[in-house]
Design a protein around this motif. Sequence first.
Motif, PDB file in Angstrom:
ATOM      1  N   LYS A 107      11.243   6.184  37.026  1.00 13.15           N
ATOM      2  CA  LYS A 107      11.169   4.983  36.199  1.00 13.15           C
ATOM      3  C   LYS A 107      12.541   4.617  35.636  1.00 13.15           C
ATOM      4  CE  LYS A 107       8.573   3.055  32.337  1.00 13.15           C
ATOM      5  NZ  LYS A 107       7.480   3.243  31.391  1.00 13.15           N
ATOM      6  N   LEU A 108      13.296   5.598  35.192  1.00  9.30           N
ATOM      7  CA  LEU A 108      14.640   5.354  34.668  1.00  9.30           C
ATOM      8  C   LEU A 108      15.546   4.773  35.751  1.00  9.30           C
ATOM      9  CD1 LEU A 108      16.623   5.631  32.285  1.00  9.30           C
ATOM     10  CD2 LEU A 108      17.146   7.918  33.135  1.00  9.30           C
ATOM     11  N   SER A 158      16.644   0.827  35.385  1.00 13.37           N
ATOM     12  CA  SER A 158      18.063   0.598  35.131  1.00 13.37           C
ATOM     13  C   SER A 158      18.708  -0.123  36.313  1.00 13.37           C
ATOM     14  CB  SER A 158      18.790   1.898  34.804  1.00 13.37           C
ATOM     15  OG  SER A 158      18.668   2.835  35.837  1.00 13.37           O
ATOM     16  N   ALA A 159      18.254   0.136  37.542  1.00 15.34           N
ATOM     17  CA  ALA A 159      18.773  -0.591  38.711  1.00 15.34           C
ATOM     18  C   ALA A 159      18.350  -2.045  38.654  1.00 15.34           C
ATOM     19  CB  ALA A 159      18.264   0.046  40.004  1.00 15.34           C
ATOM     20  N   GLU A 160      17.120  -2.297  38.214  1.00 13.14           N
ATOM     21  CA  GLU A 160      16.659  -3.678  38.111  1.00 13.14           C
ATOM     22  C   GLU A 160      17.485  -4.443  37.075  1.00 13.14           C
ATOM     23  OE1 GLU A 160      12.586  -6.255  37.520  1.00 13.14           O
ATOM     24  OE2 GLU A 160      12.665  -4.215  36.732  1.00 13.14           O
ATOM     25  N   TYR A 177      17.966   2.614  27.831  1.00 12.35           N
ATOM     26  CA  TYR A 177      17.948   3.623  28.885  1.00 12.35           C
ATOM     27  C   TYR A 177      18.798   4.835  28.559  1.00 12.35           C
ATOM     28  CZ  TYR A 177      15.683  -0.190  31.260  1.00 12.35           C
ATOM     29  OH  TYR A 177      14.823  -1.208  31.579  1.00 12.35           O
ATOM     30  N   SER A 178      19.797   4.692  27.712  1.00 10.57           N
ATOM     31  CA  SER A 178      20.592   5.866  27.327  1.00 10.57           C
ATOM     32  C   SER A 178      19.742   6.803  26.463  1.00 10.57           C
ATOM     33  CB  SER A 178      21.873   5.458  26.605  1.00 10.57           C
ATOM     34  OG  SER A 178      21.590   4.800  25.395  1.00 10.57           O
ATOM     35  N   PHE A 190      17.150  -5.978  41.091  1.00  8.08           N
ATOM     36  CA  PHE A 190      16.117  -5.608  42.054  1.00  8.08           C
ATOM     37  C   PHE A 190      15.700  -4.162  41.827  1.00  8.08           C
ATOM     38  CE2 PHE A 190      20.215  -4.724  44.029  1.00  8.08           C
ATOM     39  CZ  PHE A 190      20.062  -3.427  44.476  1.00  8.08           C
ATOM     40  N   HIS A 191      14.530  -3.827  42.353  1.00  3.94           N
ATOM     41  CA  HIS A 191      14.030  -2.455  42.257  1.00  3.94           C
ATOM     42  C   HIS A 191      14.689  -1.596  43.319  1.00  3.94           C
ATOM     43  CE1 HIS A 191      10.872  -3.184  39.330  1.00  3.94           C
ATOM     44  NE2 HIS A 191      10.641  -4.334  39.956  1.00  3.94           N
ATOM     45  N   ASN A 192      14.946  -0.354  42.967  1.00  2.00           N
ATOM     46  CA  ASN A 192      15.577   0.587  43.877  1.00  2.00           C
ATOM     47  C   ASN A 192      14.497   1.261  44.723  1.00  2.00           C
ATOM     48  OD1 ASN A 192      17.093   2.522  45.136  1.00  2.00           O
ATOM     49  ND2 ASN A 192      17.816   3.514  43.277  1.00  2.00           N
TER      50      ASN A 192
END
Length: 105
Positions: free
Chosen positions: A52-53, A57-59, A26-27, A64-66
């Motif tokens: 998507k990022l 990244s939260a998942e 993700y970076s 979990f999905h943000n």
Amino acid sequence: MKDKNPEEWNGLILLELERCFSVKNYSCAKDILSFYEKNYSDWPDLLFYKYKLDDESAEEKFGFHNEKNSEQLVLYKNKCKALNKSTARKYRYDFDLCMREAGYN
């Protein structure tokens, strides 16, 4: 790259962006999105990839999905609905322009 049209490189950069997501780097994805934000801020799919990022990244961090960032998807769809021909021509190397959806996994 000096003797070529920089827009021709967009396809390769997009492939690298997708690769970053597939290996969960993700970076790297964030760096590529920063490049697009700086140089191609009118690219409609920038909104989708920001979503998507944030979502992926939260998942990874929290499991979990943000749901809060779904408004980015609404903005993305609205921007695509209002897409003019000159912008569509500019990003002709993005074969999925304005066709990306939240169910990408």
